[in-house]
Motif scaffolding. Structure first.
Motif, PDB file in Angstrom:
ATOM      1  N   ILE A  80     101.950  41.115  53.959  1.00 25.87           N
ATOM      2  CA  ILE A  80     102.084  40.877  55.394  1.00 25.87           C
ATOM      3  C   ILE A  80     101.352  41.955  56.200  1.00 25.87           C
ATOM      4  CG2 ILE A  80     104.260  42.131  55.636  1.00 25.87           C
ATOM      5  CD1 ILE A  80     103.281  38.829  57.422  1.00 25.87           C
ATOM      6  N   GLU A  81     101.302  43.178  55.673  1.00 22.89           N
ATOM      7  CA  GLU A  81     100.591  44.247  56.377  1.00 22.89           C
ATOM      8  C   GLU A  81      99.093  43.935  56.466  1.00 22.89           C
ATOM      9  OE1 GLU A  81      99.736  47.529  58.556  1.00 22.89           O
ATOM     10  OE2 GLU A  81     101.727  46.719  58.089  1.00 22.89           O
ATOM     11  N   ALA A  82      98.522  43.413  55.387  1.00 27.25           N
ATOM     12  CA  ALA A  82      97.102  43.039  55.415  1.00 27.25           C
ATOM     13  C   ALA A  82      96.870  41.927  56.434  1.00 27.25           C
ATOM     14  CB  ALA A  82      96.657  42.585  54.028  1.00 27.25           C
ATOM     15  N   ALA A  83      97.791  40.965  56.477  1.00 23.44           N
ATOM     16  CA  ALA A  83      97.664  39.859  57.433  1.00 23.44           C
ATOM     17  C   ALA A  83      97.744  40.361  58.870  1.00 23.44           C
ATOM     18  CB  ALA A  83      98.749  38.822  57.170  1.00 23.44           C
ATOM     19  N   ILE A  84      98.622  41.309  59.117  1.00 26.83           N
ATOM     20  CA  ILE A  84      98.751  41.877  60.466  1.00 26.83           C
ATOM     21  C   ILE A  84      97.477  42.613  60.848  1.00 26.83           C
ATOM     22  CG2 ILE A  84      99.945  43.658  61.810  1.00 26.83           C
ATOM     23  CD1 ILE A  84     102.505  42.881  60.225  1.00 26.83           C
ATOM     24  N   ARG A  85      96.963  43.452  59.936  1.00 26.72           N
ATOM     25  CA  ARG A  85      95.756  44.230  60.230  1.00 26.72           C
ATOM     26  C   ARG A  85      94.587  43.312  60.594  1.00 26.72           C
ATOM     27  NH1 ARG A  85      95.223  49.207  57.664  1.00 26.72           N
ATOM     28  NH2 ARG A  85      97.224  50.300  57.619  1.00 26.72           N
ATOM     29  N   ARG A  86      94.396  42.286  59.788  1.00 27.36           N
ATOM     30  CA  ARG A  86      93.280  41.372  60.041  1.00 27.36           C
ATOM     31  C   ARG A  86      93.487  40.606  61.349  1.00 27.36           C
ATOM     32  NH1 ARG A  86      90.003  38.819  55.249  1.00 27.36           N
ATOM     33  NH2 ARG A  86      89.490  40.735  54.166  1.00 27.36           N
ATOM     34  N   SER A  87      94.685  40.152  61.559  1.00 27.84           N
ATOM     35  CA  SER A  87      94.966  39.351  62.754  1.00 27.84           C
ATOM     36  C   SER A  87      94.764  40.157  64.030  1.00 27.84           C
ATOM     37  CB  SER A  87      96.395  38.802  62.687  1.00 27.84           C
ATOM     38  OG  SER A  87      96.538  37.917  61.593  1.00 27.84           O
ATOM     39  N   LEU A  88      95.057  41.445  63.986  1.00 24.28           N
ATOM     40  CA  LEU A  88      94.830  42.290  65.154  1.00 24.28           C
ATOM     41  C   LEU A  88      93.341  42.423  65.462  1.00 24.28           C
ATOM     42  CD1 LEU A  88      97.472  45.117  64.565  1.00 24.28           C
ATOM     43  CD2 LEU A  88      97.525  43.341  66.319  1.00 24.28           C
ATOM     44  N   VAL A  89      92.510  42.342  64.435  1.00 24.81           N
ATOM     45  CA  VAL A  89      91.055  42.354  64.640  1.00 24.81           C
ATOM     46  C   VAL A  89      90.592  41.018  65.205  1.00 24.81           C
ATOM     47  CG1 VAL A  89      88.797  42.564  63.517  1.00 24.81           C
ATOM     48  CG2 VAL A  89      90.693  44.045  62.808  1.00 24.81           C
ATOM     49  N   PHE A  90      91.163  39.926  64.691  1.00 23.29           N
ATOM     50  CA  PHE A  90      90.720  38.591  65.084  1.00 23.29           C
ATOM     51  C   PHE A  90      91.225  38.165  66.466  1.00 23.29           C
ATOM     52  CE2 PHE A  90      91.114  37.564  60.262  1.00 23.29           C
ATOM     53  CZ  PHE A  90      89.939  38.248  60.007  1.00 23.29           C
ATOM     54  N   ALA A  91      92.389  38.669  66.859  1.00 21.22           N
ATOM     55  CA  ALA A  91      93.071  38.169  68.060  1.00 21.22           C
ATOM     56  C   ALA A  91      92.216  38.164  69.334  1.00 21.22           C
ATOM     57  CB  ALA A  91      94.358  38.959  68.289  1.00 21.22           C
ATOM     58  N   PRO A  92      91.467  39.220  69.647  1.00 19.70           N
ATOM     59  CA  PRO A  92      90.704  39.194  70.898  1.00 19.70           C
ATOM     60  C   PRO A  92      89.610  38.125  70.942  1.00 19.70           C
ATOM     61  CG  PRO A  92      90.879  41.423  70.017  1.00 19.70           C
ATOM     62  CD  PRO A  92      91.320  40.503  68.944  1.00 19.70           C
ATOM     63  N   TYR A  93      89.182  37.646  69.786  1.00 25.32           N
ATOM     64  CA  TYR A  93      88.061  36.712  69.720  1.00 25.32           C
ATOM     65  C   TYR A  93      88.502  35.272  69.443  1.00 25.32           C
ATOM     66  CZ  TYR A  93      85.632  41.125  69.528  1.00 25.32           C
ATOM     67  OH  TYR A  93      85.176  42.391  69.830  1.00 25.32           O
ATOM     68  N   SER A  94      89.803  35.041  69.462  1.00 27.14           N
ATOM     69  CA  SER A  94      90.319  33.702  69.184  1.00 27.14           C
ATOM     70  C   SER A  94      91.365  33.341  70.226  1.00 27.14           C
ATOM     71  CB  SER A  94      90.926  33.648  67.783  1.00 27.14           C
ATOM     72  OG  SER A  94      91.942  34.617  67.648  1.00 27.14           O
ATOM     73  N   ASP A  95      91.787  32.084  70.212  1.00 20.20           N
ATOM     74  CA  ASP A  95      92.825  31.637  71.137  1.00 20.20           C
ATOM     75  C   ASP A  95      94.212  31.677  70.507  1.00 20.20           C
ATOM     76  OD1 ASP A  95      91.228  30.657  73.526  1.00 20.20           O
ATOM     77  OD2 ASP A  95      90.261  29.546  71.911  1.00 20.20           O
ATOM     78  N   MET A  96      94.266  31.546  69.185  1.00 24.10           N
ATOM     79  CA  MET A  96      95.536  31.563  68.464  1.00 24.10           C
ATOM     80  C   MET A  96      95.328  32.213  67.100  1.00 24.10           C
ATOM     81  SD  MET A  96      97.089  27.759  69.289  1.00 24.10           S
ATOM     82  CE  MET A  96      95.511  26.912  69.404  1.00 24.10           C
ATOM     83  N   ILE A  97      96.425  32.686  66.527  1.00 25.68           N
ATOM     84  CA  ILE A  97      96.410  33.286  65.196  1.00 25.68           C
ATOM     85  C   ILE A  97      97.328  32.484  64.283  1.00 25.68           C
ATOM     86  CG2 ILE A  97      97.053  35.295  63.819  1.00 25.68           C
ATOM     87  CD1 ILE A  97      94.542  35.796  65.359  1.00 25.68           C
ATOM     88  N   TRP A  98      96.806  32.125  63.121  1.00 23.05           N
ATOM     89  CA  TRP A  98      97.563  31.350  62.128  1.00 23.05           C
ATOM     90  C   TRP A  98      97.888  32.258  60.954  1.00 23.05           C
ATOM     91  CZ3 TRP A  98      96.323  25.608  60.745  1.00 23.05           C
ATOM     92  CH2 TRP A  98      96.963  25.228  59.561  1.00 23.05           C
TER      93      TRP A  98
END
Length: 575
Positions: free
Chosen positions: A411-429
């Motif tokens: 889950i930590e890896a998923a959080i780290r990646r999602s924090l990078v992706f979030a500004p460039y996307s509309d939603m996080i899956w």
């Protein structure tokens, strides 16, 4: 002199363009080009419009690493407003639904559909506002250009899912026209068949230009939104299969940027979902991104022959596959895998490891201002806290034959990646192994700490044995609404259409073989009638009355005696 020559050439070219535009019926285009006699003026004017568009509430929480001028320069000479895509209209509808539900903490939940029949029944449910199209379902049920069906490995032609989107969207439009005509005659409120479609774009099927082509197809064919996952082309697996290969964080970020850039060029507002499979993934295609280093695993024994070398040696000697399989299992049992920080904890004292973490936090917070360290930086820090010790760590030895690194999915890896992706996307899956409300809550808490407006997506997967995860009927019923309170606004049972289609037809077929028409009437017709399913009168459902109405207009009513829904031959009057 050269500049003067260039300007003369440009003036002659512009003159020819204006001569051609004089033939255009669109006065606004003629007026625009008569005023903007240089490419610079046109680019400046259009860039201002793009900046104003980006400043709207639709893109309030979306970042871009490129400028409006970059977009305009790649659009060509036609203003974006001359191209209007229905999917962009649907995207605005989806955006508003998401905003409304996110603010109220309620779910926008739906079921995956595999054909126009399921789409039409979904639309008749007032509490379901959007439709979903799965890549898994398309891969296994849709006959594409290759006439092949297969498991969800993302190895089908990249227009397969966009073509299914087009099929469903055209069916939506047909049923919308039918319903609107009926409502105009009867003075009733029509069913809203135009539910925004969210579609599976897999991993984008290639590099940046391929991702842009895929995004363009989806926008052209009617998808209001798509999701892209951080798996590798060629190493893609269903999120609930083993063996999925993740790409570096930077590679997936590039896919997200490519998609947004394509849609900006088209002038559309389609929504982008960044999906991460890093919670479950155990392989990584490359160590090129330092943001991934903390999660790459290696061995702590020295002078070990890498597994890939042993494998090639055995293959050269024609060793049997069963022996190779046994040797692989033996190699990984002898060489336990650790991340670098796990290797430090294993080879240093508890006090040294505590000091390492303290210095690491100070370094990232006060000096570097980022949430990660590269392997090089971690090694230097380990040497600083334990100068007399050598921390052994080799992440190359356990690499696969293809060169993939071992990855610690968590889950930590998923959080780290999602924090990078979030500004460039509309939603996080967040793709998960099990339906886990506490895990979802922890993920949501971390994401919303930095991006409070980010909407989350949850796959209510039929791959989960829901009954085996401790849910009673009350918990099952409330799960979707409990998730929504944590910001998981969009939720979907990705393969609901596949499973419901399979079980209902299996029940019919297994009874029909012995009970004949009794089985059909009991399991289909009576149930259709009792539940008010409009497929009972399938001719009317298909739009026969709508086509009859078209014929009346075209033939001035002269065909009233031969219309398909009138006369004694129309058998559905029996119902």
């Amino acid at each position: 002199m050269l500049l003067m020559i260039k300007n003369k050439v440009f003036d002659r070219t512009t003159s020819k363009i204006l001569e051609k535009l004089a033939l255009f019926p669109d006065k606004s285009l003629r007026r625009h080009f008569s005023k903007a006699r240089s490419a610079e003026d046109f680019i400046s004017s259009e860039s201002t419009k793009v900046d104003e568009w980006w400043a709207s509430s639709r893109f309030e929480n979306v970042s871009r690493p490129y400028s409006a001028t970059d977009v305009v320069k790649h659009r060509g000479s036609m203003p974006a407003k001359t191209s209007v895509y229905p999917s962009s209209y649907q995207a605005r509808k989806l955006f508003n639904l998401l905003e409304e539900n996110f603010k109220s903490g309620t779910p926008l939940h739906t079921l995956g559909v595999i054909d126009p029949v399921q789409m039409s029944q979904l639309a008749r449910c007032e509490g379901i506002k959007v439709a979903y199209i799965s890549g898994w379902a398309c891969s296994s049920t849709l006959v594409g250009s290759t006439n092949e069906v297969s498991p969800d490995f993302g190895d089908y032609p990249y227009d397969t899912v966009p073509n299914q989107v087009e099929r469903i969207f055209k069916a939506q439009q047909m049923h919308d026209r039918k319903a609107f005509l009926e409502a105009s005659i009867r003075g009733s409120t029509p069913v809203d068949y135009l539910q925004p479609i969210i579609a599976d774009a897999d991993m984008g099927h290639g590099g940046p230009t391929t991702v842009m082509k895929v995004a363009k197809l989806f926008a052209e064919k009617g998808a209001a939104g798509i999701h892209l996952e951080d798996q590798m082309v060629g190493g893609k697996r269903c999120g609930h299969l083993s063996g999925a290969v993740l790409v570096p964080t930077a590679t997936h970020l590039m896919r997200l940027i490519s998609t947004r850039f394509q849609w900006d060029i088209m002038g559309t507002e389609n929504l982008l979902i960044a999906r991460t499979d890093s919670c479950n993934g155990n392989l990584l295609s490359s160590s090129s991104d330092p943001r991934d280093h903390e999660f790459i695993k290696g061995i702590i024994r020295e002078n070990v022959v890498p597994w890939s070398e042993k494998l090639i040696e055995m293959e050269d000697k024609k060793v049997s596959t069963s022996t190779i399989s046994d040797m692989e299992q033996e190699w990984y049992q002898e060489n336990e895998l650790f991340t670098f920080e796990e290797a430090i904890a294993k080879q240093c004292t508890a006090g040294e490891f505590k000091k390492y973490n303290e210095k690491k936090d100070d370094l990232m917070t006060n000096k570097l201002g980022r949430s990660y360290l590269s392997l090089r930086e971690m090694k230097l820090l380990a040497q600083e806290i334990a100068p007399s010790k050598k921390v052994t760590f080799d992440w190359d030895a356990p690499r696969t034959k293809e060169g993939y690194y071992m990855f610690k999915g968590c889950i930590e890896a998923a959080i780290r990646r999602s924090l990078v992706f979030a500004p460039y996307s509309d939603m996080i899956w967040l793709e998960t192994k099990t339906p886990d409300l506490e895990q979802a809550r922890s993920f949501s808490s971390e994401i919303h700490k930095y991006f409070p407006a980010t909407k989350l997506v949850y796959n209510l997967s039929p791959s989960f044995n829901w009954s085996a995860h401790g849910f009673d009927d009350k918990a099952l019923k409330s799960f979707i609404w409990d998730l929504a309170k944590e910001g998981f606004t969009l939720q979907l049972v990705s393969l609901a259409g596949l499973h419901s289609d399979g079980v209902s037809f299996w029940e019919l077929a297994s009874s029909f073989q012995t009970d004949g028409m009794k089985a059909y009437v009991e399991k289909v017709q009576r149930r259709e009638k009792k539940s008010n399913c409009d497929i009972l009168t399938h001719q009317l459902w298909s739009g026969a009355e709508y086509v009859d109405s078209l014929m009346k207009v075209v033939q001035n009513g002269a065909s009233s005696q031969t219309l398909s829904t009138s006369g004694e031959s129309f058998t559905e009057t029996q119902f």
